[in-house]
Design a protein around this motif. Sequence first.
Motif, PDB file in Angstrom:
ATOM      1  N   HIS A  51       0.878  -1.218  -0.062  1.00 30.50           N
ATOM      2  CA  HIS A  51      -0.021   0.091   0.049  1.00 30.50           C
ATOM      3  C   HIS A  51       0.962   1.310  -0.066  1.00 30.50           C
ATOM      4  N   VAL A  52       2.063   1.232   0.627  1.00 25.21           N
ATOM      5  CA  VAL A  52       2.917   2.362   0.651  1.00 25.21           C
ATOM      6  C   VAL A  52       3.363   2.669  -0.753  1.00 25.21           C
ATOM      7  N   TYR A  53       3.518   1.926  -1.716  1.00 27.68           N
ATOM      8  CA  TYR A  53       3.780   2.254  -3.187  1.00 27.68           C
ATOM      9  C   TYR A  53       2.561   2.671  -3.601  1.00 27.68           C
ATOM     10  N   LEU A  54       1.227   2.208  -3.522  1.00 27.57           N
ATOM     11  CA  LEU A  54       0.158   2.793  -4.129  1.00 27.57           C
ATOM     12  C   LEU A  54       0.114   4.237  -3.842  1.00 27.57           C
ATOM     13  N   MET A  55       0.430   4.748  -2.573  1.00 26.96           N
ATOM     14  CA  MET A  55       0.519   5.970  -2.234  1.00 26.96           C
ATOM     15  C   MET A  55       1.375   6.834  -2.880  1.00 26.96           C
ATOM     16  N   ARG A  56       2.685   6.208  -2.891  1.00 28.18           N
ATOM     17  CA  ARG A  56       3.735   6.946  -3.711  1.00 28.18           C
ATOM     18  C   ARG A  56       3.598   7.062  -5.091  1.00 28.18           C
ATOM     19  N   ALA A  57       3.120   6.097  -5.774  1.00 23.94           N
ATOM     20  CA  ALA A  57       2.636   6.295  -6.982  1.00 23.94           C
ATOM     21  C   ALA A  57       1.695   7.275  -7.586  1.00 23.94           C
ATOM     22  N   LEU A  58       0.356   7.413  -6.582  1.00 25.45           N
ATOM     23  CA  LEU A  58      -0.405   8.233  -6.609  1.00 25.45           C
ATOM     24  C   LEU A  58       0.236   9.714  -6.263  1.00 25.45           C
ATOM     25  N   ASP A  59       1.052   9.845  -5.546  1.00 22.34           N
ATOM     26  CA  ASP A  59       1.837  11.181  -5.340  1.00 22.34           C
ATOM     27  C   ASP A  59       2.231  11.594  -6.642  1.00 22.34           C
ATOM     28  N   ALA A  69       5.786  17.439 -13.451  1.00 31.55           N
ATOM     29  CA  ALA A  69       6.965  16.401 -13.149  1.00 31.55           C
ATOM     30  C   ALA A  69       7.053  15.393 -13.791  1.00 31.55           C
ATOM     31  N   ALA A  70       8.080  14.772 -14.168  1.00 30.42           N
ATOM     32  CA  ALA A  70       8.324  13.382 -14.740  1.00 30.42           C
ATOM     33  C   ALA A  70       7.755  12.224 -13.915  1.00 30.42           C
ATOM     34  N   LEU A  71       7.040  11.371 -14.721  1.00 31.34           N
ATOM     35  CA  LEU A  71       7.031  10.223 -13.916  1.00 31.34           C
ATOM     36  C   LEU A  71       8.087   9.300 -13.812  1.00 31.34           C
ATOM     37  N   PRO A  72       8.164   8.551 -12.897  1.00 37.98           N
ATOM     38  CA  PRO A  72       9.417   7.683 -12.662  1.00 37.98           C
ATOM     39  C   PRO A  72       9.277   6.532 -13.811  1.00 37.98           C
ATOM     40  N   ALA A  73      10.600   6.085 -13.871  1.00 40.92           N
ATOM     41  CA  ALA A  73      10.765   5.035 -15.005  1.00 40.92           C
ATOM     42  C   ALA A  73      10.179   3.806 -14.690  1.00 40.92           C
TER      43      ALA A  73
END
Length: 121
Positions: A51-59, A69-73
């Motif tokens: 879930h922490v990565y869901l929140m980071r991806a949404l951020d 801002a660029a999306l992460p690769a």
Amino acid sequence: TGRPYFGMNKIVEGANSKLSYIEVTNAQHFDTFIGLPAVLPGYDSRYVPLHVYLMRALDAMYAHLKTGAALPASQVLRTVPRGGTPGAAPAITAANVPPIAAVPAAADAISFSGSTVTVPD
């Protein structure tokens, strides 16, 4: 199902694709079980919360939409299980759940060529 979706997106959208594909090691979708060591011993010591990565991806998506801002690769995120005794794992720290890199190390980069998705071990 993520790998085939990523590959098909790259085939259909080609260079116009903005899709980033991120695989998280040592994680699974049942984060609640991590907090129930008496019910499922071993989940706490072997898995990190996804879930922490869901929140980071949404951020990251919010920043992309709001400021450009660029999306992460695309990348493999190498987490670190807490270890310890099943049912009594140590607390999760930042070292267990590293951030999503804007540009991953070459050994962690997920790539696509032709019709093949390559995910590093």
